[in-house]
Scaffold this motif. Structure first.
Motif, mmCIF file in Angstrom:
data_model
loop_
_atom_site.group_PDB
_atom_site.id
_atom_site.type_symbol
_atom_site.label_atom_id
_atom_site.label_comp_id
_atom_site.label_asym_id
_atom_site.label_seq_id
_atom_site.Cartn_x
_atom_site.Cartn_y
_atom_site.Cartn_z
ATOM 1 N N UNK A 1 -2.676 8.780 21.267
ATOM 2 C CA UNK A 1 -3.967 8.580 21.003
ATOM 3 C C UNK A 1 -4.451 9.462 19.839
ATOM 4 N N UNK A 2 -4.958 9.021 18.605
ATOM 5 C CA UNK A 2 -4.932 9.609 17.411
ATOM 6 C C UNK A 2 -6.820 9.526 17.114
ATOM 7 N N UNK A 3 -6.993 10.541 16.277
ATOM 8 C CA UNK A 3 -8.564 10.442 15.887
ATOM 9 C C UNK A 3 -8.650 9.591 14.541
ATOM 10 N N UNK A 4 -9.639 9.568 14.096
ATOM 11 C CA UNK A 4 -10.013 8.421 13.053
ATOM 12 C C UNK A 4 -9.169 8.853 11.715
ATOM 13 N N UNK B 1 4.576 2.681 6.673
ATOM 14 C CA UNK B 1 4.110 1.561 7.558
ATOM 15 C C UNK B 1 4.618 2.069 8.787
ATOM 16 N N UNK B 2 3.554 2.023 9.753
ATOM 17 C CA UNK B 2 3.682 2.128 11.366
ATOM 18 C C UNK B 2 2.491 1.765 12.093
ATOM 19 N N UNK B 3 2.306 1.480 13.287
ATOM 20 C CA UNK B 3 1.412 0.806 13.996
ATOM 21 C C UNK B 3 0.027 1.678 13.747
ATOM 22 N N UNK B 4 0.160 3.119 14.069
ATOM 23 C CA UNK B 4 -0.950 3.843 13.987
ATOM 24 C C UNK B 4 -1.726 3.959 12.582
ATOM 25 N N UNK B 5 -0.674 4.095 11.590
ATOM 26 C CA UNK B 5 -1.269 4.035 10.192
ATOM 27 C C UNK B 5 -1.660 2.833 9.700
ATOM 28 N N UNK B 6 -1.059 1.650 9.894
ATOM 29 C CA UNK B 6 -1.337 0.278 9.438
ATOM 30 C C UNK B 6 -2.822 -0.074 10.296
ATOM 31 N N UNK B 7 -2.763 0.391 11.592
ATOM 32 C CA UNK B 7 -4.143 -0.005 12.204
ATOM 33 C C UNK B 7 -5.355 0.549 11.826
ATOM 34 N N UNK C 1 -0.220 10.699 10.968
ATOM 35 C CA UNK C 1 0.526 9.261 10.978
ATOM 36 C C UNK C 1 -0.166 8.218 10.462
ATOM 37 N N UNK C 2 -1.192 8.499 9.328
ATOM 38 C CA UNK C 2 -1.584 7.491 8.374
ATOM 39 C C UNK C 2 -0.561 7.039 7.574
ATOM 40 N N UNK C 3 -0.892 5.887 6.892
ATOM 41 C CA UNK C 3 0.056 5.243 6.067
ATOM 42 C C UNK C 3 0.627 6.087 4.893
ATOM 43 N N UNK C 4 -0.272 6.698 4.127
ATOM 44 C CA UNK C 4 -0.018 7.566 3.164
ATOM 45 C C UNK C 4 0.942 8.871 3.476
ATOM 46 N N UNK C 5 1.144 9.107 4.614
ATOM 47 C CA UNK C 5 1.961 10.243 5.066
ATOM 48 C C UNK C 5 3.254 9.638 5.554
ATOM 49 N N UNK C 6 3.255 8.635 6.465
ATOM 50 C CA UNK C 6 4.485 8.174 7.354
ATOM 51 C C UNK C 6 4.884 7.010 7.027
ATOM 52 N N UNK D 1 0.893 -1.191 0.048
ATOM 53 C CA UNK D 1 0.072 -0.181 0.012
ATOM 54 C C UNK D 1 0.780 1.117 -0.016
ATOM 55 N N UNK D 2 1.878 1.060 0.813
ATOM 56 C CA UNK D 2 2.666 2.403 0.892
ATOM 57 C C UNK D 2 3.591 2.699 -0.395
ATOM 58 N N UNK D 3 4.067 1.573 -1.068
ATOM 59 C CA UNK D 3 4.732 1.753 -2.379
ATOM 60 C C UNK D 3 3.780 2.438 -3.333
ATOM 61 N N UNK D 4 2.478 2.126 -3.125
ATOM 62 C CA UNK D 4 1.569 2.581 -4.265
ATOM 63 C C UNK D 4 1.132 3.889 -4.065
ATOM 64 N N UNK D 5 1.291 4.303 -2.727
ATOM 65 C CA UNK D 5 0.943 5.849 -2.199
ATOM 66 C C UNK D 5 2.207 6.557 -2.713
ATOM 67 N N UNK D 6 3.283 6.241 -2.837
ATOM 68 C CA UNK D 6 4.368 7.355 -3.057
ATOM 69 C C UNK D 6 5.272 7.490 -2.177
#
Length: 439
Positions: free
Chosen positions: A105-108, A143-149, A136-141, A50-55
């Protein structure tokens, strides 16, 4: 498992220099398109795809445009997670402090709203932009636990070189989603993060348990609130004739009279006392109750909501919206800003989030406070045709946009990207009334 041993496929190994080298080798081979001696865990491999596709680039920095303080406070107040922050702090903060980690703790949308824990790690976390207001979503940062969750809606633990971006390889994190038990909607993510040397395989189980405890607390609070509303509403409904019900602010029924019980009543976000059209009931009279609403169904089934909206953008000094229903037509003049917002919604009938509208109008997705305020003002007069979550024209409402004869004359003073793009060659097309009318 002894320190220094290699984990079985699909498992996380304890922290060691040998295991760190193994993870780096797996990642480097994967990014190079080569076959590694051991495959990455399935959830990590899917995230890397997913991250590779997002650039996202493996060597990029972790800079993030932070939300303004007032936007962070707005999101905190709007999130039900604020109600259970004392529980989250009691369940995690003391433990993570002693373990040289921090709770986040993050929002949605993956924006950090709260963080607490070991002071030294809090300072280090600023170097990777893990602070209030950061994305901290995957498309920004990557693969990480927050973004991947967020992406998988499931708990996940990400360790060292399993992070896609190299700057995170000295860190370990575990995160779990928290859902609103009232409607199943994702509210945000609870995460524990620390230096890679603090890794422990039981951290994910701990985070998942605390997230489930938070959901249980929210469920109990909801049931207690509905019961309080029932004690107030039941005597009132006994005195009323016709169809009526009492619901909480989320549409959950507390008492019903003269009609079959509903599992839940969808409500407009900015519901106000008075006559309102509700899709599942028709025209209703709505009155406030402590903790909810009294909804009385109108007896006249012929009443119906407005079915057609014409957004007139032909003249800069005559911007207007015309709303037509079965009992007549009314018109409201528009400010240029409201015209920009309605034009963006007409182009995107599937709906837009506050951040997307902020990008459409201001070219800055963080200006959501302003967008929400402007939409709220418009909904005072257009509640019958404007829906929310996401912002959009309501289902079944036919929308027509009347544009100037010359495309370049569309809102000529506007600098909104959605308008500038429409004025230039190759910009967004005119909304299609036939397609738009299907809602």
């Amino acid at each position: 498992m002894e320190r220094g041993s290699v984990a079985a496929p699909g498992a996380l190994a304890p922290y060691s220099a040998a295991n760190a080298r193994r993870l780096h080798g797996v990642r480097d081979a994967r990014l190079a398109g080569e076959r590694a001696a051991q495959a990455p865990r399935a959830e990590i491999d899917a995230s890397w795809d997913r991250v590779l596709r997002s650039g996202v680039r493996p060597e990029q920095s972790l800079e993030s445009r932070l939300l303004e303080t007032d936007e962070i406070e707005h999101r905190r107040r709007a999130s039900a997670l604020g109600e259970v922050m004392p529980l989250l702090r009691d369940g995690l903060a003391t433990i993570v402090d002693a373990a040289r980690q921090i709770m986040v703790v993050t929002d949605d949308e993956g924006r950090v709203l709260w963080r607490q824990g070991h002071p030294g790690v809090m300072r280090l976390a600023k170097d990777i932009c893990l602070e209030e207001g950061a994305a901290w979503e995957e498309a920004v940062t990557g693969t990480n636990a927050i973004g991947t969750a967020l992406a998988t809606r499931a708990p996940v633990q990400v360790h060292s070189a399993e992070h896609f971006v190299r700057a995170l390889h000295d860190w370990t994190c575990a995160a779990a989603p928290v859902r609103d038990p009232r409607d199943g909607r994702l509210m945000g993510i609870v995460d524990v993060t620390g230096p890679a040397s603090t890794f422990h395989p039981a951290t994910m189980a701990l985070v998942g348990s605390v997230a489930a405890l938070a959901e249980s607390e929210l469920r109990n609070r909801h049931l207690m609130a509905v019961e309080r509303l029932r004690s107030v509403a039941a005597p009132i409904l006994c005195r009323l004739g016709g169809r009526a019900l009492a619901v909480d602010t989320h549409g959950w029924p507390a008492a019903v009279s003269g009609m079959p019980p509903l599992s839940r009543l969808p409500l407009p976000k900015s519901l106000r006392p008075g006559r309102v059209w509700l899709a599942s009931l028709g025209m209703c009279e709505v009155e406030p109750l402590p903790g909810g609403w009294l909804v009385r169904v109108a007896d006249d089934p012929s009443e119906a909501p407005p079915r057609r909206v014409v957004l007139d953008l032909r003249r800069e000094r005559g911007l207007a919206v015309h709303v037509a229903g079965p009992v007549g037509t009314w018109t409201r003049q528009l400010s240029p800003r409201h015209a920009e917002l309605l034009y963006a919604l007409a182009l995107h009938r599937e709906g837009r989030t506050a951040a997307e509208l902020a990008q459409d109008v201001f070219g800055d997705p963080t200006r959501t406070v302003t967008v929400r305020a402007e939409i709220s003002r418009m909904r005072r007069h257009l509640a019958e045709v404007l829906a929310h979550r996401p912002y959009r024209f309501g289902e079944g409402v036919e929308v027509e946009v009347v544009l100037p004869a010359v495309r370049a004359d569309l809102l000529p003073r506007s600098t909104a990207p959605v308008v500038v793009g429409a004025r230039t060659a190759g910009g967004p097309p005119r909304p299609d009334p036939a397609r738009a009318g299907r809602g």
